[in-house]
Design an enzyme around this catalytic site. Structure first.
Site, PDB file in Angstrom:
ATOM      1  N   HIS A 187       0.806  -1.225   0.000  1.00 41.28           N
ATOM      2  CA  HIS A 187       0.000   0.000   0.000  1.00 41.28           C
ATOM      3  C   HIS A 187       0.835   1.269   0.000  1.00 41.28           C
ATOM      4  O   HIS A 187       0.392   2.306  -0.494  1.00 41.28           O
ATOM      5  CB  HIS A 187      -0.957  -0.005   1.189  1.00 41.28           C
ATOM      6  CG  HIS A 187      -2.063  -1.009   1.041  1.00 41.28           C
ATOM      7  ND1 HIS A 187      -3.151  -0.786   0.225  1.00 41.28           N
ATOM      8  CD2 HIS A 187      -2.235  -2.242   1.577  1.00 41.28           C
ATOM      9  CE1 HIS A 187      -3.960  -1.829   0.269  1.00 41.28           C
ATOM     10  NE2 HIS A 187      -3.422  -2.732   1.087  1.00 41.28           N
ATOM     11  N   GLU A 218      -8.817   4.537  -6.579  1.00 38.62           N
ATOM     12  CA  GLU A 218      -7.890   4.860  -7.669  1.00 38.62           C
ATOM     13  C   GLU A 218      -8.594   5.614  -8.798  1.00 38.62           C
ATOM     14  O   GLU A 218      -8.125   5.643  -9.929  1.00 38.62           O
ATOM     15  CB  GLU A 218      -7.266   3.578  -8.233  1.00 38.62           C
ATOM     16  CG  GLU A 218      -8.214   2.667  -9.001  1.00 38.62           C
ATOM     17  CD  GLU A 218      -8.960   1.679  -8.107  1.00 38.62           C
ATOM     18  OE1 GLU A 218      -9.387   0.632  -8.626  1.00 38.62           O
ATOM     19  OE2 GLU A 218      -9.110   1.951  -6.908  1.00 38.62           O
TER      20      GLU A 218
END
Length: 270
Positions: A187, A218
């Site tokens: 991450h 995203e």
């Protein structure tokens, strides 16, 4: 040395002498705008969006109470703090002014030290509120606009497009195979990827009225007012190409050896 832009104060009073007195007290620290009647004051406030308004009550045609009502009813000006500066000094008038949304009430004849201190205090409070609002509209990870600001702006631009009959375009982007990127690189690397994509999108959009926002995860959204569909498609392709040219490496995409984005364009003529 970086120069600080002066905060703007709009003085509204039908007596020029009163305007001159306030100007002499405040012009060293603030940019002073002025109006001698309520109707012009409303136009100036909407155009200039001052940081503070000093408003007389007793004026011909439109009194200060009415001006205050109009200012507080308008989305563009409702957040501007208002101080009544007036010879009407009874408790009923002061209570009415505060009920209408004013933040303070100063009676004439003014005491210069009191006026300057109250103005300074309310300008400082306005700066703090503006900073908090700005921070609340920024995505903490990428530093660009967040979903909250996107929602506000798309509604505002939608209403504007309806009123003007102009075109409004929206582009939505999604980072391809980002889950695989996150799963394989972790991450922290994913966060860095999001920041780089956001920086590229923001740097490549030079339109002052456009907005680039993180839509979620995203996903990124770009609002382009007054933009035809074909023009928006060209902008989308340019942004897509810029992300590809940045060559953010990945071994976990099914279509390229670097990070890519896919997008869609929608245009409304209202």
């Amino acid at each position: 040395m970086v120069s600080h832009k002066k905060d703007k104060i709009l003085v509204v009073d039908d007596t020029p002498t009163n305007i001159q007195v306030l100007n002499s007290l405040l012009s060293d620290k603030y940019q002073i705008l002025f109006s001698t009647n309520g109707r012009d004051a409303l136009k100036i406030a909407k155009r200039e969006l001052p940081d503070l308004i000093l408003l007389d009550i007793m004026m011909p045609d439109m009194d200060g109470f009415t001006v205050c009502k109009h200012l507080k009813a308008s989305p563009e000006t409702k957040e501007i703090p208002i101080i009544f500066v007036t010879a009407m000094g009874n408790e009923t008038d002061e209570s009415k002014g505060l009920e209408l949304g004013a933040i303070d009430y100063i009676t004439k004849p003014i005491i210069p030290a009191i006026v300057t201190r109250r103005v300074d205090n309310h300008i400082e409070l306005k700066r703090s509120r503006d900073l908090l609002k700005q921070l609340s509209n920024i995505d903490g990870l990428t530093g660009i606009a967040n979903r909250r600001l996107f929602n506000e702006q798309i509604e505002k631009q939608w209403v504007r497009a309806i009123n003007t009959g102009s075109e409004l375009s929206l582009i939505l982007f999604d980072i391809d195979y980002f889950k695989q990127f996150n799963d394989n690189y972790g991450h922290l690397a994913g966060d860095d990827c999001l920041r780089r994509v956001a920086d590229i999108l923001e740097n490549e959009v030079d339109d002052e009225v456009a907005l680039i926002a993180r839509f979620g995860g995203e996903e990124f959204a770009c609002i382009f007012p007054d933009t035809k569909c074909g023009e928006a498609q060209k902008k989308a392709n340019k942004l897509r190409e810029k992300i590809h040219e940045a060559c953010i490496p990945t071994s976990h995409s099914e279509i390229a050896d670097c990070v890519t984005i896919s997008g869609g364009v929608a245009t409304c003529l209202l």
